[in-house]
Design a protein around this motif. Structure first.
Motif, PDB file in Angstrom:
ATOM      1  N   UNK A  98     -17.546 -11.377  -6.743  1.00 20.51           N
ATOM      2  CA  UNK A  98     -19.431 -10.860  -6.672  1.00 20.51           C
ATOM      3  C   UNK A  98     -19.373 -12.616  -6.694  1.00 20.51           C
ATOM      4  N   UNK A  99     -21.085 -12.332  -6.484  1.00 22.59           N
ATOM      5  CA  UNK A  99     -22.116 -13.086  -6.582  1.00 22.59           C
ATOM      6  C   UNK A  99     -22.433 -13.549  -8.146  1.00 22.59           C
ATOM      7  N   UNK A 155      -9.554 -22.299  -8.610  1.00 17.60           N
ATOM      8  CA  UNK A 155     -11.218 -22.295  -8.731  1.00 17.60           C
ATOM      9  C   UNK A 155     -10.983 -23.152  -7.639  1.00 17.60           C
ATOM     10  N   UNK A 156     -11.224 -22.673  -6.271  1.00 16.78           N
ATOM     11  CA  UNK A 156     -11.286 -23.103  -4.821  1.00 16.78           C
ATOM     12  C   UNK A 156     -12.211 -24.916  -5.428  1.00 16.78           C
ATOM     13  N   UNK A 157     -13.339 -25.078  -6.469  1.00 17.31           N
ATOM     14  CA  UNK A 157     -14.268 -26.224  -6.684  1.00 17.31           C
ATOM     15  C   UNK A 157     -13.439 -27.281  -6.807  1.00 17.31           C
ATOM     16  N   UNK A 213     -17.505 -17.783  -8.128  1.00 23.49           N
ATOM     17  CA  UNK A 213     -15.953 -18.593  -7.998  1.00 23.49           C
ATOM     18  C   UNK A 213     -15.728 -18.465  -6.260  1.00 23.49           C
ATOM     19  N   UNK A 214     -15.690 -19.312  -5.408  1.00 26.53           N
ATOM     20  CA  UNK A 214     -14.751 -18.726  -4.343  1.00 26.53           C
ATOM     21  C   UNK A 214     -13.399 -19.132  -4.693  1.00 26.53           C
ATOM     22  N   UNK A 215     -12.357 -18.440  -4.273  1.00 26.65           N
ATOM     23  CA  UNK A 215     -11.022 -18.562  -5.215  1.00 26.65           C
ATOM     24  C   UNK A 215      -9.807 -18.990  -4.150  1.00 26.65           C
ATOM     25  N   UNK A 216      -8.683 -19.994  -3.949  1.00 33.33           N
ATOM     26  CA  UNK A 216      -7.651 -20.001  -3.166  1.00 33.33           C
ATOM     27  C   UNK A 216      -6.504 -20.127  -3.874  1.00 33.33           C
TER      28      UNK A 216
END
Length: 170
Positions: free
Chosen positions: A70-71, A17-19, A129-132
């Motif tokens: 997706x959002x 989870x990038x956050x 979620x933005x993913x790294x």
């Protein structure tokens, strides 16, 4: 050979989870995930950013929620009567599987429940979620004739789709 459309790509990954930095999935130390580009077999943002890479390359790839799962859609949260869950020992956060009206498998998460109702969430657990991704490309090659026809990566034994156990192959 560089990754382009219709390439067979094998890679190892760790996704966070990038956050929060929480690791949400990984196949590091396991068999690589294999897929054919252009067949919508992995999330689009990851596939697009892997194009141009070669075997032996490593990268950290940030994929926005819109190009991943997706959002988050608040309308995908529904309250249902508890009797529809008879015989299930419910726990908050648990994942349940059901069948949609068109016969597709549907995954839901139990958000909360009472004696009368159950609140379930149809969003993918990683929606919003933005993913790294940390990726290591282990192989890039042309697909075999059978792979081109089937759209699935063959295993060394001639079977399977090359995605391990978690991607929904048959």
């Amino acid at each position: 050979m560089k990754i382009e459309d219709n390439s067979v790509v094998s890679f190892n990954y760790e996704v966070k989870d990038a956050k929060t930095g929480e690791v949400v999935d990984s196949n590091m130390g396991q068999a690589p995930l294999s897929f054919i580009t252009g067949k919508q077999q992995i999330i689009p943002g990851l596939e697009n950013q892997m194009k141009g890479m070669s075997a032996g390359e490593n990268a950290d790839i940030l994929v926005s929620a819109s190009e991943a799962y997706g959002e988050y859609n608040p309308e995908a949260v529904q309250t249902m009567p508890r009797e529809q869950f008879a015989g299930i020992e419910l726990q908050e956060g648990m994942t349940l599987y059901g069948q949609s009206e068109d016969g597709q498998t549907v995954q839901v998460t139990v958000k909360s429940f009472s004696d009368e109702e159950v609140v379930i969430d149809f969003n993918h657990p990683l929606a919003g979620k933005d993913l790294l991704f940390t990726v290591n490309i282990t192989e890039v090659r042309e697909p075999t004739v059978n792979e081109s026809l089937s759209g699935q990566v063959e295993q060394p034994d001639g079977h399977g789709c090359g995605c391990g156990t978690g991607c929904g192959c048959h």
